[in-house]
Enzyme design. Structure first.
Site, short mmCIF file in Angstrom:
data_model
loop_
_atom_site.label_atom_id
_atom_site.label_comp_id
_atom_site.label_asym_id
_atom_site.label_seq_id
_atom_site.Cartn_x
_atom_site.Cartn_y
_atom_site.Cartn_z
N HIS A 68 30.93 -23.27 -15.90
CA HIS A 68 29.59 -22.92 -15.46
C HIS A 68 28.81 -24.20 -15.12
CE1 HIS A 68 26.24 -20.02 -15.32
NE2 HIS A 68 25.50 -21.03 -15.74
N SER A 93 23.26 -18.93 -11.68
CA SER A 93 23.07 -18.52 -13.08
C SER A 93 21.85 -17.59 -13.18
CB SER A 93 22.95 -19.76 -13.97
OG SER A 93 23.10 -19.42 -15.32
N ASP A 116 34.16 -19.54 -17.32
CA ASP A 116 32.74 -19.26 -17.53
C ASP A 116 32.60 -17.92 -18.24
OD1 ASP A 116 30.01 -18.77 -17.31
OD2 ASP A 116 29.91 -19.16 -15.16
#
Length: 318
Positions: free
Chosen positions: A290, A165, A260
């Site tokens: 995610h 991320s 995601d």
């Protein structure tokens, strides 16, 4: 949810039910109390970190950056001498997480690959907006090549870096900056559902950004606003890797979650890497949201993704 709407995998729904039964939830950046949201994330991560392999040694060190940077080293059992090292930079939108983020996953990588693994507690936004975190990541990579790390059993010639991320953004940016500075590059980069642009008009944002799958466009917008208080900085190629020239990078492993809002960031990165001639591999994990890699105790696909990272590290250090 309509019949044509992509569905979370059954094992994800089962894992979510177990987490709810434990009275836990990941912290919400949109909540009014940021401190409590961060505390909720710590409790959630502690639950996911339970179990996993014991290490021969876990040590913590503080690098003299501004502010000081805590760093944790994991050394597996059964290996002697100087070892290759993988530095993983945690996600959390530049504003959540710390040394305990992905602790179980990092121990599992260390044991499976028989290497050392490092994690960081980089300074969080909004208290510390750009460029503090990327400066700390670069300091950590340079420290891992130095004498102090060598004295702790690190082979500074065999380094890899990755992140998930926001950590994927920091890892990729670090590689670009080392390349531009003419410094030695890590052997491998691992970019896991990277937060690589602030473009919220992509197809994956439109399809998955409403919040039904966890991460939302609104949450990402808040994270970016904390990390980059000046909105004009969102156009800066030094911050947004998808705006950078990518030639000259080391091999990259890309992993993405199919459900995601950031999926298109990874797909667009793959297209740019292909055009730039950078060796890479991409796996999109179907039915996953995610953040799924943190749930190796609960999700078979999280374990499969970890095995893929381990194999890429072994190949890079061979």
């Amino acid at each position: 949810m309509s019949a044509t709407t992509p569905a979370l995998a059954p094992e994800v729904l089962e894992a979510q039910a177990r987490i709810r039964e434990a009275g836990l939830a990941n912290g919400d950046i949109l909540a009014p109390d940021l401190a409590e949201a961060r505390a909720a994330t710590k409790r959630y991560q502690a639950f996911l970190n339970r179990g996993g392999p014991e290490m021969a040694a876990i040590s913590e060190h503080v690098l003299e950056t501004a502010p000081p940077l805590p760093l944790r080293l994991y050394r597996p059992h059964g290996v002697d001498g100087a070892l290759p090292i993988y530095l993983h930079i945690h996600g959390g939108g530049f504003g959540f997480g710390g040394l305990d983020a992905l602790d179980r996953w990092k121990r599992e990588i260390a044991e499976d690959a028989r290497i050392m693994v490092a994690g960081l507690d980089y300074a969080l936004a909004p208290e510390h907006p750009y460029p503090t975190a990327i400066q700390q990541v670069l300091a950590a990579l340079r420290w891992l090549r130095g004498e102090e790390a060598a004295g702790l059993g690190v082979d500074g010639t065999l380094v890899a870096v990755g992140g998930d991320s926001a950590g994927g953004n920091l890892a990729l940016n670090a590689l670009l900056r080392l390349r531009d500075a003419g410094e030695a590059l890590p052997r491998l980069g691992v970019i896991i559902y990277g937060m690589l642009s602030a473009d919220h008009g992509t197809y994956s944002h439109k399809q998955f950004g409403g919040g039904s799958y966890g991460l939302s466009t609104a949450k990402l917008e808040r994270f970016w606003s904390h990390y980059l208080p000046d909105e004009a900085m969102r156009q800066d190629a030094a911050i947004m890797p998808l705006r950078s020239e990518l030639a000259g990078l080391p091999p990259l492993l890309l992993q993405a979650a199919a459900l995601d809002p950031l999926l298109d960031d990874t797909i667009n990165l793959e297209h740019k890497l292909q055009a730039a001639g950078v060796p890479h591999a991409l796996t999109i994990y179907q039915g996953m949201p995610h953040g799924f890699i943190a749930q190796t105790a609960l999700l078979s696909k999280a374990r499969a993704a970890r095995v893929e990272v381990t194999a890429a590290l072994l190949a890079a250090f061979r």
